[in-house]
Design a protein around this motif. Structure first.
Motif, PDB file in Angstrom:
ATOM      1  N   GLU A  21       0.708  -1.127  -0.026  1.00 33.32           N
ATOM      2  CA  GLU A  21       0.064  -0.084   0.099  1.00 33.32           C
ATOM      3  C   GLU A  21       0.643   1.269  -0.046  1.00 33.32           C
ATOM      4  N   LEU A  22       1.986   1.230   0.649  1.00 30.56           N
ATOM      5  CA  LEU A  22       2.632   2.480   0.904  1.00 30.56           C
ATOM      6  C   LEU A  22       3.309   2.663  -0.592  1.00 30.56           C
ATOM      7  N   LYS A  23       3.810   1.521  -1.441  1.00 27.74           N
ATOM      8  CA  LYS A  23       4.188   1.688  -2.706  1.00 27.74           C
ATOM      9  C   LYS A  23       3.374   2.360  -3.538  1.00 27.74           C
ATOM     10  N   GLU A  24       1.998   1.556  -3.488  1.00 27.82           N
ATOM     11  CA  GLU A  24       1.059   2.049  -4.391  1.00 27.82           C
ATOM     12  C   GLU A  24       0.616   3.526  -4.219  1.00 27.82           C
ATOM     13  N   GLU A  25       0.356   3.623  -3.138  1.00 27.49           N
ATOM     14  CA  GLU A  25      -0.262   5.095  -2.538  1.00 27.49           C
ATOM     15  C   GLU A  25       0.723   6.203  -2.544  1.00 27.49           C
ATOM     16  N   SER A  26       1.915   5.949  -2.192  1.00 32.72           N
ATOM     17  CA  SER A  26       3.090   7.121  -2.151  1.00 32.72           C
ATOM     18  C   SER A  26       4.286   7.103  -2.907  1.00 32.72           C
ATOM     19  N   GLY A  27       4.439   5.752  -3.619  1.00 32.65           N
ATOM     20  CA  GLY A  27       5.609   5.664  -4.321  1.00 32.65           C
ATOM     21  C   GLY A  27       6.932   5.585  -3.348  1.00 32.65           C
ATOM     22  N   ASP A  65      11.435  16.462   0.468  1.00 32.57           N
ATOM     23  CA  ASP A  65      10.557  17.083   1.557  1.00 32.57           C
ATOM     24  C   ASP A  65       9.237  17.052   1.149  1.00 32.57           C
ATOM     25  N   GLN A  66       8.780  17.096  -0.072  1.00 33.52           N
ATOM     26  CA  GLN A  66       7.484  17.116  -0.562  1.00 33.52           C
ATOM     27  C   GLN A  66       7.374  16.329  -1.746  1.00 33.52           C
ATOM     28  N   TRP A  67       6.310  15.838  -2.370  1.00 30.04           N
ATOM     29  CA  TRP A  67       6.219  15.211  -3.568  1.00 30.04           C
ATOM     30  C   TRP A  67       4.672  14.948  -3.859  1.00 30.04           C
ATOM     31  N   ARG A  68       4.495  14.591  -5.125  1.00 34.33           N
ATOM     32  CA  ARG A  68       3.207  14.038  -5.719  1.00 34.33           C
ATOM     33  C   ARG A  68       3.276  12.655  -6.185  1.00 34.33           C
ATOM     34  N   HIS A  69       2.368  12.098  -6.111  1.00 29.58           N
ATOM     35  CA  HIS A  69       2.288  10.632  -6.493  1.00 29.58           C
ATOM     36  C   HIS A  69       1.076  10.162  -7.087  1.00 29.58           C
ATOM     37  N   THR A  70       0.542   9.511  -8.270  1.00 27.74           N
ATOM     38  CA  THR A  70      -0.279   8.993  -8.757  1.00 27.74           C
ATOM     39  C   THR A  70      -0.444   7.634  -8.274  1.00 27.74           C
ATOM     40  N   VAL A  71      -1.572   7.345  -7.636  1.00 25.58           N
ATOM     41  CA  VAL A  71      -1.837   5.889  -7.104  1.00 25.58           C
ATOM     42  C   VAL A  71      -1.714   4.905  -8.225  1.00 25.58           C
ATOM     43  N   THR A  72      -1.108   3.830  -8.014  1.00 24.83           N
ATOM     44  CA  THR A  72      -0.868   2.696  -8.756  1.00 24.83           C
ATOM     45  C   THR A  72      -1.802   1.508  -8.357  1.00 24.83           C
ATOM     46  N   GLY A  73      -1.553   0.332  -8.971  1.00 21.39           N
ATOM     47  CA  GLY A  73      -2.590  -0.934  -8.251  1.00 21.39           C
ATOM     48  C   GLY A  73      -3.912  -1.009  -9.057  1.00 21.39           C
ATOM     49  N   ASP A  74      -4.616  -1.625  -8.504  1.00 28.37           N
ATOM     50  CA  ASP A  74      -6.088  -1.937  -9.148  1.00 28.37           C
ATOM     51  C   ASP A  74      -7.177  -1.585  -8.152  1.00 28.37           C
ATOM     52  N   GLY A  75      -6.903  -0.829  -7.196  1.00 26.26           N
ATOM     53  CA  GLY A  75      -8.170  -0.470  -6.258  1.00 26.26           C
ATOM     54  C   GLY A  75      -8.898   0.770  -6.784  1.00 26.26           C
ATOM     55  N   GLU A  76      -9.724   0.825  -6.025  1.00 23.47           N
ATOM     56  CA  GLU A  76     -10.749   2.223  -6.367  1.00 23.47           C
ATOM     57  C   GLU A  76     -10.053   3.646  -6.614  1.00 23.47           C
ATOM     58  N   ASP A  77      -8.964   3.691  -5.745  1.00 20.48           N
ATOM     59  CA  ASP A  77      -8.281   4.849  -6.015  1.00 20.48           C
ATOM     60  C   ASP A  77      -7.188   4.885  -6.946  1.00 20.48           C
ATOM     61  N   GLU A  78      -7.057   4.003  -7.684  1.00 25.54           N
ATOM     62  CA  GLU A  78      -5.969   4.038  -9.123  1.00 25.54           C
ATOM     63  C   GLU A  78      -6.219   5.349  -9.835  1.00 25.54           C
ATOM     64  N   GLY A  79      -5.099   6.017  -9.933  1.00 29.74           N
ATOM     65  CA  GLY A  79      -5.156   7.320 -10.671  1.00 29.74           C
ATOM     66  C   GLY A  79      -5.213   8.430  -9.960  1.00 29.74           C
ATOM     67  N   TYR A  84       2.262  14.681  -1.201  1.00 31.79           N
ATOM     68  CA  TYR A  84       2.716  14.270   0.149  1.00 31.79           C
ATOM     69  C   TYR A  84       3.711  15.033   0.807  1.00 31.79           C
ATOM     70  N   PHE A  85       3.835  15.155   1.997  1.00 33.95           N
ATOM     71  CA  PHE A  85       4.919  15.872   2.687  1.00 33.95           C
ATOM     72  C   PHE A  85       5.172  15.547   4.076  1.00 33.95           C
ATOM     73  N   TRP A  86       6.342  15.739   4.683  1.00 35.08           N
ATOM     74  CA  TRP A  86       6.755  15.087   6.031  1.00 35.08           C
ATOM     75  C   TRP A  86       6.270  16.023   7.100  1.00 35.08           C
ATOM     76  N   ALA A  87       5.419  15.440   8.041  1.00 33.34           N
ATOM     77  CA  ALA A  87       5.033  16.179   9.258  1.00 33.34           C
ATOM     78  C   ALA A  87       5.688  15.712  10.579  1.00 33.34           C
ATOM     79  N   ARG A  88       5.901  16.612  11.590  1.00 32.65           N
ATOM     80  CA  ARG A  88       6.421  16.070  12.888  1.00 32.65           C
ATOM     81  C   ARG A  88       5.206  15.572  13.382  1.00 32.65           C
ATOM     82  N   PRO A  89       5.652  14.479  14.375  1.00 33.76           N
ATOM     83  CA  PRO A  89       4.500  13.938  15.024  1.00 33.76           C
ATOM     84  C   PRO A  89       3.556  14.730  15.745  1.00 33.76           C
TER      85      PRO A  89
END
Length: 107
Positions: A21-27, A65-79, A84-89
């Motif tokens: 899921e991390l790979k598909e949704e964030s790259g 620090d930040q990036w844009r990613h297009t979801v891969t895989g075959d789920g409903e959120d594909e495409g 994304y950006f890093w945030a402190r807890p």
């Protein structure tokens, strides 16, 4: 705000699912460590439905620090495109109580 999430496929462990899921949704693919935090059952606030959730603390070897990613895989959120950006807890609040266990990574 939310974190990458998704379902577990047949024959997949929660750990395998979180990596996929991390790979598909964030790259993100260069992972330094993966540690299981908790498994719980979360009751949806608006539907009569409960979800078993598995939480992990993952350290990624990521230089952006930040990036844009297009979801891969075959789920409903594909495409779908996520920004994304890093945030402190504890600096942000996550959707659907997904920050319930953030204190465990601060120990």
């Amino acid at each position: 705000m939310q974190v990458p999430k998704g379902g577990i496929e047949d024959g997949e462990s929660p750990r395998e699912a979180v990596v996929r899921e991390l790979k598909e949704e964030s790259g993100l693919t260069e992972l330094e460590s993966i540690r299981s935090l908790e498994t719980d059952v979360w009751q949806h606030h608006e539907k009569p439905k409960a979800y078993r959730r598995h939480f992990f603390h993952i350290v990624a070897e990521e230089r952006r620090d930040q990036w844009r990613h297009t979801v891969t895989g075959d789920g409903e959120d594909e495409g779908v495109v996520y920004d994304y950006f890093w945030a402190r807890p504890r600096s942000i609040s996550l959707a659907r109580d997904m920050d319930d266990y953030i204190g465990q990574i601060l120990k």
